[in-house]
Design a protein around this motif. Structure first.
Motif, short mmCIF file in Angstrom:
data_model
loop_
_atom_site.label_atom_id
_atom_site.label_comp_id
_atom_site.label_asym_id
_atom_site.label_seq_id
_atom_site.Cartn_x
_atom_site.Cartn_y
_atom_site.Cartn_z
N ALA A 8 -32.95 20.06 37.89
CA ALA A 8 -33.05 20.00 36.42
C ALA A 8 -33.60 18.65 35.98
O ALA A 8 -34.42 18.58 35.05
CB ALA A 8 -31.69 20.24 35.79
N LYS A 9 -33.16 17.59 36.65
CA LYS A 9 -33.65 16.25 36.32
C LYS A 9 -35.15 16.15 36.57
O LYS A 9 -35.90 15.63 35.74
CB LYS A 9 -32.91 15.21 37.17
CG LYS A 9 -33.31 13.79 36.88
CD LYS A 9 -32.56 12.81 37.78
CE LYS A 9 -33.01 11.40 37.55
NZ LYS A 9 -32.32 10.46 38.44
N ALA A 21 -19.37 23.22 49.27
CA ALA A 21 -20.60 23.98 49.03
C ALA A 21 -20.92 24.03 47.54
O ALA A 21 -22.08 23.90 47.14
CB ALA A 21 -20.47 25.39 49.58
N ALA A 22 -19.89 24.20 46.71
CA ALA A 22 -20.10 24.23 45.26
C ALA A 22 -20.62 22.89 44.76
O ALA A 22 -21.52 22.84 43.93
CB ALA A 22 -18.80 24.60 44.55
N LYS A 23 -20.07 21.83 45.31
CA LYS A 23 -20.51 20.48 44.91
C LYS A 23 -21.97 20.26 45.33
O LYS A 23 -22.78 19.73 44.57
CB LYS A 23 -19.62 19.42 45.56
CG LYS A 23 -19.98 18.01 45.16
CD LYS A 23 -19.06 16.98 45.80
CE LYS A 23 -19.45 15.58 45.41
NZ LYS A 23 -18.59 14.58 46.03
N GLN A 24 -22.28 20.70 46.52
CA GLN A 24 -23.65 20.56 47.03
C GLN A 24 -24.62 21.35 46.14
O GLN A 24 -25.70 20.86 45.80
CB GLN A 24 -23.71 21.13 48.45
CG GLN A 24 -24.45 20.27 49.42
CD GLN A 24 -24.33 20.83 50.84
OE1 GLN A 24 -23.84 21.94 51.06
NE2 GLN A 24 -24.79 20.08 51.81
N GLN A 25 -24.22 22.54 45.76
CA GLN A 25 -25.05 23.38 44.91
C GLN A 25 -25.24 22.74 43.54
O GLN A 25 -26.33 22.74 42.99
CB GLN A 25 -24.42 24.77 44.76
CG GLN A 25 -25.30 25.76 44.02
CD GLN A 25 -26.59 26.04 44.75
OE1 GLN A 25 -26.63 26.12 45.97
NE2 GLN A 25 -27.66 26.19 44.02
N ARG A 26 -24.15 22.21 42.99
CA ARG A 26 -24.21 21.53 41.69
C ARG A 26 -25.17 20.35 41.74
O ARG A 26 -26.00 20.15 40.84
CB ARG A 26 -22.82 21.03 41.31
CG ARG A 26 -22.26 21.64 40.07
CD ARG A 26 -20.96 21.02 39.56
NE ARG A 26 -20.22 20.14 40.43
CZ ARG A 26 -19.21 20.50 41.22
NH1 ARG A 26 -18.85 21.77 41.29
NH2 ARG A 26 -18.57 19.62 41.96
N LYS A 27 -25.06 19.56 42.81
CA LYS A 27 -25.94 18.39 42.95
C LYS A 27 -27.40 18.81 43.06
O LYS A 27 -28.27 18.20 42.44
CB LYS A 27 -25.53 17.58 44.19
CG LYS A 27 -24.29 16.73 43.97
CD LYS A 27 -23.92 15.94 45.21
CE LYS A 27 -24.83 14.76 45.39
NZ LYS A 27 -24.44 13.88 46.50
N ALA A 28 -27.67 19.86 43.82
CA ALA A 28 -29.04 20.33 43.98
C ALA A 28 -29.59 20.85 42.65
O ALA A 28 -30.73 20.56 42.28
CB ALA A 28 -29.10 21.43 45.02
N THR A 29 -28.76 21.58 41.91
CA THR A 29 -29.18 22.12 40.62
C THR A 29 -29.44 20.99 39.63
O THR A 29 -30.44 21.01 38.91
CB THR A 29 -28.09 23.06 40.05
OG1 THR A 29 -27.84 24.07 41.03
CG2 THR A 29 -28.52 23.70 38.76
N ASN A 30 -28.55 19.99 39.61
CA ASN A 30 -28.73 18.87 38.70
C ASN A 30 -29.99 18.08 39.04
O ASN A 30 -30.72 17.65 38.14
CB ASN A 30 -27.52 17.94 38.74
CG ASN A 30 -26.31 18.54 38.06
OD1 ASN A 30 -26.44 19.47 37.28
ND2 ASN A 30 -25.13 18.04 38.37
N LYS A 31 -30.23 17.90 40.32
CA LYS A 31 -31.43 17.16 40.74
C LYS A 31 -32.69 17.92 40.33
O LYS A 31 -33.65 17.33 39.84
CB LYS A 31 -31.41 16.95 42.26
CG LYS A 31 -32.52 16.06 42.76
CD LYS A 31 -32.38 15.78 44.24
CE LYS A 31 -33.49 14.86 44.71
NZ LYS A 31 -33.34 14.51 46.11
#
Length: 78
Positions: A52-53, A40-50
Motif C-alpha cells: 500500500a505504501k 503469519a497474520a503479522k507477516q501478511q499485514r506487513k506485506a500489505t502495508n508495504k
C-alpha cells in the motif's frame, strides 16, 4: 504518461489477485497453532502495508508528474 498509467494498472491488477490466494494458501498450512497463525497474520499485514505504501508513493509521483505537465502546457500557451 502512458507508461505510468500502464504501470499503475498492472500494479492494481497484481495486488488484487495475488494477495488473497497467497493468504489462503498460508492459512491452510498453518493449522491450529496460534503462534504460527499470529506470525503469519503479522507477516501478511506487513506485506500489505508495504504494498500500500508503494502504491501511495507511485500515485503521488504520478500526480506530481501530471501537475508538472499541466504547468508546462499552461506556460506554453502564454
Amino acid at each position: 504518461m502512458k507508461r505510468i498509467i500502464a504501470f499503475l494498472v498492472l500494479l492494481f491488477s497484481i495486488a488484487g489477485w495475488s494477495i488473497p490466494a497467497h493468504a489462503q494458501r498460508e492459512n491452510r498450512s498453518i493449522g491450529e497453532n496460534g503462534r504460527e497463525a499470529k506470525k503469519a497474520a503479522k507477516q501478511q499485514r506487513k506485506a500489505t502495508n508495504k504494498q500500500a505504501k508503494n502504491q501511495r508513493k507511485a500515485m503521488k509521483k504520478y500526480q506530481k508528474a501530471q501537475r508538472k505537465a499541466a504547468k508546462q502546457q499552461q506556460h506554453r500557451r502564454t
